[in-house]
Design a protein around this motif. Structure first.
Motif, short mmCIF file in Angstrom:
data_model
loop_
_atom_site.label_atom_id
_atom_site.label_comp_id
_atom_site.label_asym_id
_atom_site.label_seq_id
_atom_site.Cartn_x
_atom_site.Cartn_y
_atom_site.Cartn_z
N GLU A 1 0.80 -1.22 0.00
CA GLU A 1 0.00 0.00 0.00
C GLU A 1 0.84 1.28 0.00
OE1 GLU A 1 -2.09 -0.80 3.54
OE2 GLU A 1 -2.97 -2.61 2.72
N LYS A 2 1.93 1.27 0.76
CA LYS A 2 2.75 2.47 0.86
C LYS A 2 4.12 2.12 1.43
CE LYS A 2 0.78 3.69 5.31
NZ LYS A 2 0.12 4.69 6.09
N LEU A 3 5.00 3.08 1.43
CA LEU A 3 6.33 2.90 2.00
C LEU A 3 6.27 3.17 3.49
CD1 LEU A 3 9.31 2.35 1.30
CD2 LEU A 3 9.57 4.80 0.94
N LEU A 4 6.75 2.25 4.28
CA LEU A 4 6.76 2.40 5.73
C LEU A 4 8.19 2.64 6.21
CD1 LEU A 4 4.51 -0.65 6.67
CD2 LEU A 4 3.83 1.74 6.50
N TYR A 5 8.32 3.38 7.29
CA TYR A 5 9.62 3.62 7.89
C TYR A 5 9.58 3.07 9.31
CZ TYR A 5 10.51 6.75 4.02
OH TYR A 5 10.70 7.27 2.76
N ILE A 6 10.61 2.33 9.66
CA ILE A 6 10.73 1.77 10.99
C ILE A 6 12.01 2.30 11.61
CG2 ILE A 6 11.00 -0.33 12.36
CD1 ILE A 6 9.41 -1.78 10.16
N ILE A 7 11.88 2.93 12.77
CA ILE A 7 13.05 3.45 13.48
C ILE A 7 13.38 2.46 14.59
CG2 ILE A 7 13.99 5.31 14.89
CD1 ILE A 7 12.06 7.21 13.43
N VAL A 8 14.58 1.92 14.54
CA VAL A 8 15.08 1.01 15.57
C VAL A 8 16.08 1.82 16.40
CG1 VAL A 8 16.33 -1.14 15.99
CG2 VAL A 8 14.82 -0.94 14.01
N TYR A 9 15.88 1.81 17.71
CA TYR A 9 16.73 2.65 18.56
C TYR A 9 17.16 1.92 19.82
CZ TYR A 9 12.30 3.36 20.98
OH TYR A 9 11.12 3.15 21.64
N ARG A 10 18.24 2.42 20.38
CA ARG A 10 18.77 1.88 21.63
C ARG A 10 17.92 2.39 22.79
NH1 ARG A 10 24.70 0.84 21.27
NH2 ARG A 10 24.56 0.90 23.51
N THR A 11 17.66 1.53 23.74
CA THR A 11 16.88 1.97 24.90
C THR A 11 17.77 2.23 26.11
OG1 THR A 11 16.49 -0.33 25.53
CG2 THR A 11 14.81 0.76 24.18
N ASP A 12 19.05 1.86 26.01
CA ASP A 12 19.95 2.16 27.12
C ASP A 12 20.55 3.54 26.92
OD1 ASP A 12 21.41 1.47 24.88
OD2 ASP A 12 23.00 0.46 25.98
N GLY A 13 21.11 4.07 27.95
CA GLY A 13 21.74 5.38 27.82
C GLY A 13 20.84 6.50 28.31
N ASN A 14 21.21 7.69 27.92
CA ASN A 14 20.56 8.92 28.38
C ASN A 14 19.21 9.13 27.67
OD1 ASN A 14 19.82 11.61 28.79
ND2 ASN A 14 21.94 12.31 28.87
N PRO A 15 18.10 9.19 28.42
CA PRO A 15 16.80 9.39 27.79
C PRO A 15 16.69 10.73 27.04
CG PRO A 15 16.53 8.74 30.09
CD PRO A 15 17.99 8.98 29.85
N ALA A 16 17.36 11.76 27.52
CA ALA A 16 17.33 13.05 26.83
C ALA A 16 18.03 12.93 25.48
CB ALA A 16 17.96 14.13 27.69
N ARG A 17 19.11 12.18 25.43
CA ARG A 17 19.82 11.94 24.16
C ARG A 17 18.92 11.15 23.20
NH1 ARG A 17 23.51 12.83 20.37
NH2 ARG A 17 24.32 10.93 19.47
#
Length: 136
Positions: free
Chosen positions: A18-34
Motif C-alpha cells: 500500500e505504501k512505503l513504511l519507515y521503521i526506526i530502531v533505537y537503543r533503549t539504554d543510555g541517556n533518555p534526553a539523548r
C-alpha cells in the motif's frame, strides 16, 4: 554491520503493497534526553523527505530536532537569564547539555523553509491530537 553497533538509532525503509513504511530502531539504554534528540533527528529525516545521509541532510535533521525540542520562544526566554543558561534550557526542554548549547548558539535564520513547513505541520497535528473535545 559494524557501523550499527555504535548508532543510537537507524531508520529502515520497508516497502509495503500500500505504501512505503519507515521503521526506526533505537537503543533503549543510555541517556533518555539523548534518545529524545535522536528520535527527533530521525523524525526530521522522514518529514523533510531525506533519502540519504549526506552531511547536509544530517545537519538539517539536527536543526529540525533542535527546533522541535527547543523551540525558539523557550530558548529566548531561558537565554534572558544570566546564570546556568545551558542547565536551565536542558531542564526546561529535557535535552542534553550539548543540545541546549547548540540551541543557544544557533542563529534563528538558519532554518530552511522546508524545515519550518515540516515543523509547522507536526505541531499542527500534535495540537489537533491533544485538543480537548468540544463540549456539547
Amino acid at each position: 554491520a559494524a557501523h550499527l553497533r555504535d548508532a543510537d538509532a537507524v531508520t529502515y525503509r520497508m516497502p509495503s503493497a500500500e505504501k512505503l513504511l519507515y521503521i526506526i530502531v533505537y537503543r533503549t539504554d543510555g541517556n533518555p534526553a539523548r534518545l529524545r534528540f535522536t528520535l527527533a533527528h530521525e523524525l526530521g529525516h522522514r518529514v523533510l523527505g531525506h533519502e540519504g545521509t549526506s552531511p547536509a541532510e544530517e545537519a538539517e535533521a539536527d536543526r529540525f530536532a533542535s527546533h522541535l525540542l527547543c523551540p525558539e520562544p523557550v530558548v529566548k526566554a531561558v537565554a534572558a537569564h544570566t546564570a546556568d543558561v545551558v542547565w536551565r534550557l536542558a531542564q526546561a526542554c529535557y535535552v542534553t547539555d550539548a543540545c541546549a548549547r547548540c540551541a543557544l548558539a544557533r542563529p534563528s535564520a538558519r532554518l530552511s523553509s522546508n524545515t519550518v513547513d515540516a515543523l509547522q505541520q507536526i505541531l499542527a497535528v500534535a495540537l489537533v491530537k491533544i485538543a480537548p473535545p468540544k463540549a456539547e
